[in-house]
Design an enzyme around this catalytic site. Structure first.
Site, PDB file in Angstrom:
ATOM      1  N   ASP A 122      -1.523  -4.658   1.735  1.00  0.00           N
ATOM      2  CA  ASP A 122      -0.261  -4.199   1.134  1.00  0.00           C
ATOM      3  C   ASP A 122      -0.048  -4.891  -0.216  1.00  0.00           C
ATOM      4  OD1 ASP A 122       0.390  -6.693   2.113  1.00  0.00           O
ATOM      5  OD2 ASP A 122       2.221  -6.061   3.154  1.00  0.00           O
ATOM      6  N   SER A 123      -1.009  -5.741  -0.615  1.00  0.00           N
ATOM      7  CA  SER A 123      -1.028  -6.260  -1.985  1.00  0.00           C
ATOM      8  C   SER A 123      -1.129  -5.104  -2.974  1.00  0.00           C
ATOM      9  CB  SER A 123      -2.206  -7.224  -2.189  1.00  0.00           C
ATOM     10  OG  SER A 123      -3.417  -6.653  -1.727  1.00  0.00           O
TER      11      SER A 123
ATOM     12  N   ASP B  16      -3.327  -2.824   6.273  1.00  0.00           N
ATOM     13  CA  ASP B  16      -2.140  -3.660   6.437  1.00  0.00           C
ATOM     14  C   ASP B  16      -0.966  -2.827   6.917  1.00  0.00           C
ATOM     15  OD1 ASP B  16      -2.128  -6.395   6.087  1.00  0.00           O
ATOM     16  OD2 ASP B  16      -2.060  -6.286   3.903  1.00  0.00           O
TER      17      ASP B  16
ATOM     18  N   LYS C 285      -3.714  -4.869  10.299  1.00  0.00           N
ATOM     19  CA  LYS C 285      -3.340  -6.278  10.146  1.00  0.00           C
ATOM     20  C   LYS C 285      -1.838  -6.373  10.078  1.00  0.00           C
ATOM     21  CE  LYS C 285      -4.010  -8.735   6.154  1.00  0.00           C
ATOM     22  NZ  LYS C 285      -2.616  -9.069   5.808  1.00  0.00           N
TER      23      LYS C 285
ATOM     24  N   GLU D  36       1.602  -9.451   9.952  1.00  0.00           N
ATOM     25  CA  GLU D  36       1.930 -10.842   9.655  1.00  0.00           C
ATOM     26  C   GLU D  36       2.813 -11.446  10.749  1.00  0.00           C
ATOM     27  OE1 GLU D  36       3.707 -11.026   5.742  1.00  0.00           O
ATOM     28  OE2 GLU D  36       1.993 -10.037   4.801  1.00  0.00           O
TER      29      GLU D  36
ATOM     30  N   GLU E 292      -3.673 -17.813   5.222  1.00  0.00           N
ATOM     31  CA  GLU E 292      -3.430 -17.776   3.769  1.00  0.00           C
ATOM     32  C   GLU E 292      -2.705 -19.034   3.312  1.00  0.00           C
ATOM     33  OE1 GLU E 292      -1.944 -14.091   2.216  1.00  0.00           O
ATOM     34  OE2 GLU E 292      -1.461 -14.969   0.264  1.00  0.00           O
TER      35      GLU E 292
HETATM   36  O1  KIV Z   1      -2.369  -7.709   1.212  1.00  0.00           O
HETATM   37  C1  KIV Z   1      -3.415  -8.353   1.072  1.00  0.00           C
HETATM   38  O2  KIV Z   1      -4.220  -8.107   0.186  1.00  0.00           O
HETATM   39  C2  KIV Z   1      -3.672  -9.440   2.009  1.00  0.00           C
HETATM   40  C3  KIV Z   1      -4.833 -10.347   1.741  1.00  0.00           C
HETATM   41  C4  KIV Z   1      -4.648 -11.129   0.533  1.00  0.00           C
HETATM   42  C5  KIV Z   1      -5.170 -11.176   2.920  1.00  0.00           C
HETATM   43  O3  KIV Z   1      -2.975  -9.574   2.963  1.00  0.00           O
END
Ligand code: KIV
Length: 265
Positions: A45-46, A84, A114, A116, A183
């Protein structure tokens, strides 16, 4: 190498072979990263910051994530694709969380999701794992909690917070996570958590004793220079390369060198 799977990742941990993971958000880069033989592609989600220009990951929607995961899955042959789960797609209630996670497998072509958080998300992880959805955890600096943390800061520095992080990691493993991203935590804590778990840890700013490493692709390739956390290393310098190419294109158009006879009909 064939398709990367949860079982193969576990075998890598057992053999002490480091796992490689990078983010990707589109078809073209996914293809490049896959062709380089990466183990796991994370549609992070970056993308909210890197691709969509938001100030954080918080505005990213399920539809944003589904669209980009579909593009990445179309460009990927061998890597495992993990998507994510965006902010509020799994925190509101368990049924909604499982349904949203399932969409990544059913509609987007991902092979895992993924999310959090630690103990508080363990029941949700358990529901997803029971439904056959591989779940990667994410502990330490979890960017969806940036406002609760008061900024992007290294986590687990105090003894109490380090113990809590280890307990969270064990709770995620017990709930059925197949792997956990760590992280921005001190390197010795990254090592301790990695040794305590039988599932692989993937570090980003968590030292070199994690079972694998991940970076945001645009950081890895030197495309992003505005935010430069200490844990980033540029393995290429594409920003300079892109700048040079663009300047040359503009010059050649202005002095009518492009298109030449070669590019004309
Ligand atoms: O959103 C993302 O890119 C991440 C990674 C940096 C682990 O969660």
């Amino acid at each position: 190498m064939g398709k990367m799977t949860v079982t193969k990742l576990l075998e890598k941990k057992k053999k002490g072979e480091p796992i490689t993971m990078l983010t990707a958000y589109d078809y073209t880069f996914a293809k490049l990263v896959d062709e380089a033989s990466i183990d796991v592609i994370l549609v992070g989600d970056s993308l909210g910051m890197v691709i969509l220009g938001y100030p954080s990951t918080l505005p990213v929607s399920m539809e944003d994530m589904i669209r980009h995961t579909q593009a990445v899955a179309r460009g990927t042959t061998n890597a495992m694709v993990v998507a994510d789960m965006p902010f509020l797609s799994y925190q509101v209630n368990e049924d909604e969380a499982v349904r949203n996670a399932g969409r990544f497998l059913q509609e987007a072509g991902a092979e895992g999701v993924k999310l959090e958080g630690g103990k508080s998300v363990a029941p949700i992880v358990k529901r997803m794992a029971t439904a056959g959805i591989p779940v990667m955890g994410h502990l330490g600096l979890t960017p969806q909690s940036v406002h609760a943390f008061g900024g992007y800061k290294v986590q687990g520095r105090s003894e109490a917070s380090a113990r809590e992080l280890l307990a969270d990691a064990q709770a995620l493993e017990a709930a059925g996570c197949f792997s956990i991203v760590l992280e921005c935590v001190p390197a010795n804590l990254g090592q301790e958590v990695s040794r305590a778990l039988s599932i692989p840890t993937i570090g980003i700013g968590a030292g070199n004793q994690c079972d694998g490493q991940v970076l945001v692709l645009y950081d890895c390739l030197g495309l992003t220079t505005d935010l430069n956390p200490k844990f980033v290393k540029h393995f290429a310098h594409l920003r300079e390369e892109v700048g040079k190419g663009l300047k040359q294109y503009i010059e050649e158009v202005k002095d009518r060198r492009f298109p030449s006879k070669d590019q004309s009909f």
